[in-house]
Scaffold this active site. Structure first.
Site, PDB file in Angstrom:
ATOM      1  CG  HIS A   1       0.642   6.688   6.014  1.00  0.00           C
ATOM      2  ND1 HIS A   1       1.739   7.075   6.744  1.00  0.00           N
ATOM      3  CD2 HIS A   1       0.868   5.386   5.685  1.00  0.00           C
ATOM      4  CE1 HIS A   1       2.588   6.055   6.854  1.00  0.00           C
ATOM      5  NE2 HIS A   1       2.080   5.013   6.220  1.00  0.00           N
TER       6      HIS A   1
ATOM      7  CG  HIS B   1      -0.433   1.145   7.482  1.00  0.00           C
ATOM      8  ND1 HIS B   1       0.506   0.649   8.357  1.00  0.00           N
ATOM      9  CD2 HIS B   1       0.253   1.926   6.602  1.00  0.00           C
ATOM     10  CE1 HIS B   1       1.701   1.130   8.039  1.00  0.00           C
ATOM     11  NE2 HIS B   1       1.585   1.896   6.959  1.00  0.00           N
ATOM     12  CD  GLU B   2      -1.228   2.421   3.000  1.00  0.00           C
ATOM     13  OE1 GLU B   2      -0.670   3.527   3.141  1.00  0.00           O
ATOM     14  OE2 GLU B   2      -0.607   1.348   2.988  1.00  0.00           O
TER      15      GLU B   2
ATOM     16  CB  CYS C   1       5.332   1.818   7.922  1.00  0.00           C
ATOM     17  SG  CYS C   1       4.872   3.395   7.163  1.00  0.00           S
ATOM     18  CG  LEU C   2       6.785   1.013   1.858  1.00  0.00           C
ATOM     19  CD1 LEU C   2       6.107   1.371   0.546  1.00  0.00           C
ATOM     20  CD2 LEU C   2       7.949   0.058   1.628  1.00  0.00           C
TER      21      LEU C   2
ATOM     22  CD  GLN D   1       3.408   5.699   3.047  1.00  0.00           C
ATOM     23  OE1 GLN D   1       2.466   5.208   2.437  1.00  0.00           O
ATOM     24  NE2 GLN D   1       4.358   4.963   3.603  1.00  0.00           N
TER      25      GLN D   1
ATOM     26  N   GLY E   1       0.847  -1.191   0.000  1.00  0.00           N
ATOM     27  CA  GLY E   1       0.000   0.000   0.000  1.00  0.00           C
ATOM     28  C   GLY E   1       0.880   1.237   0.000  1.00  0.00           C
TER      29      GLY E   1
HETATM   30  O1  GNR Z   1       4.088  -2.630   2.576  1.00  0.00           O
HETATM   31  C1  GNR Z   1       3.425  -2.511   3.616  1.00  0.00           C
HETATM   32  N1  GNR Z   1       3.115  -3.619   4.319  1.00  0.00           N
HETATM   33  C2  GNR Z   1       2.212  -3.628   5.368  1.00  0.00           C
HETATM   34  C3  GNR Z   1       2.157  -4.766   6.159  1.00  0.00           C
HETATM   35  C4  GNR Z   1       1.260  -4.850   7.205  1.00  0.00           C
HETATM   36  C5  GNR Z   1       0.414  -3.804   7.443  1.00  0.00           C
HETATM   37  C6  GNR Z   1       0.459  -2.648   6.678  1.00  0.00           C
HETATM   38  C7  GNR Z   1       1.350  -2.563   5.632  1.00  0.00           C
HETATM   39  S1  GNR Z   1       1.387  -1.143   4.649  1.00  0.00           S
HETATM   40  C8  GNR Z   1       3.034  -1.159   4.093  1.00  0.00           C
HETATM   41  C9  GNR Z   1       3.278  -0.074   3.058  1.00  0.00           C
HETATM   42  C10 GNR Z   1       3.107   1.274   3.713  1.00  0.00           C
HETATM   43  O2  GNR Z   1       3.909   1.779   4.452  1.00  0.00           O
HETATM   44  N2  GNR Z   1       1.987   1.888   3.479  1.00  0.00           N
HETATM   45  O3  GNR Z   1       1.733   3.064   4.072  1.00  0.00           O
HETATM   46 NI    NI Z   2       2.941   3.095   5.906  1.00  0.00          NI
END
Ligand code: GNR
Ligand code: NI
Length: 180
Positions: free
Chosen positions: A137, A133-134, A91-92, A51, A46
């Site tokens: 952000h 999660h997104e 999270c990236l 980001q 995602g």
């Molecule tokens: O790549 C991602 N893997 C992930 C794994 C478990 C829960 C959420 C994520 S999102 C993350 C990519 C990211 O940072 N998205 O904002």
């Molecule tokens: Ni993230």
């Protein structure tokens, strides 16, 4: 298409609250394509516009094994249900950390698609977790916010280092020069 730079915690720009998208036009579709390319290259499942330092309510997601299921959510609105479940998230924008977070197991999402058409969808499992999660952000939240201050400070200090290694545990502690 172009790869975009991903902001890394504790970059203060990750705290910006994104504004709604007002028009789905060619420029926005180019941004979507660049975000998808950036997500696949990372690799991640995602990516929120926040980001890549674009503060509009927009995210891309692909949780498929084959990376053939791109989903685009513009102006997403989530309604969660069910008993919270613990999920280990990456999270990236916080490279090298896996953090346990509580999330809703089921989500009803309303959004616009890549063509600006409204849709509703019920999602569960990894997709539901990723969507929460997104959208965090987009609201200026990062998953380290759910940790104790001690743990958050440790992560902040590691990532604030100028020579930050992406995967610190794979970096040798003794520096040796390569044999030519
Ligand atoms: O790549 C991602 N893997 C992930 C794994 C478990 C829960 C959420 C994520 S999102 C993350 C990519 C990211 O940072 N998205 O904002
Ligand atoms: Ni993230």
């Amino acid at each position: 298409m172009a790869l975009l730079d991903i902001l890394v915690y504790p970059d203060p720009r990750l705290r910006t609250k994104a504004e709604p998208v007002e028009e789905v036009d060619g420029a926005l579709q180019r941004l979507i394509d660049d975000m998808a390319e950036t997500m696949y290259a990372a690799p991640g499942i995602g990516l929120a516009a926040t980001q890549v330092n674009v503060h509009r309510r927009l995210l891309v997601m692909d949780t498929s094994e084959t990376k053939s299921g791109l989903q685009v959510f513009i102006n997403p609105v989530l309604a969660g249900s069910g008993d919270l479940v613990e999920s280990d998230e990456g999270c990236l924008s916080v490279p090298g950390e896996i953090v346990p977070v509580y999330r809703y197991p089921n989500i009803k999402v309303s959004a616009l698609d890549r063509e600006g058409r409204p849709f509703e969808q019920d999602v569960s499992g990894l997709e539901a977790i990723c969507l929460q999660h997104e959208v965090d952000h987009l609201d200026g939240k990062v998953f380290v916010d759910y940790l104790s201050q001690l743990k958050r400070d440790r992560i902040r200090k590691r990532l604030a280092r100028e020579d930050r290694p992406v995967h610190p545990r794979s970096t040798p502690s003794t520096k040796v020069s390569a044999v030519s």
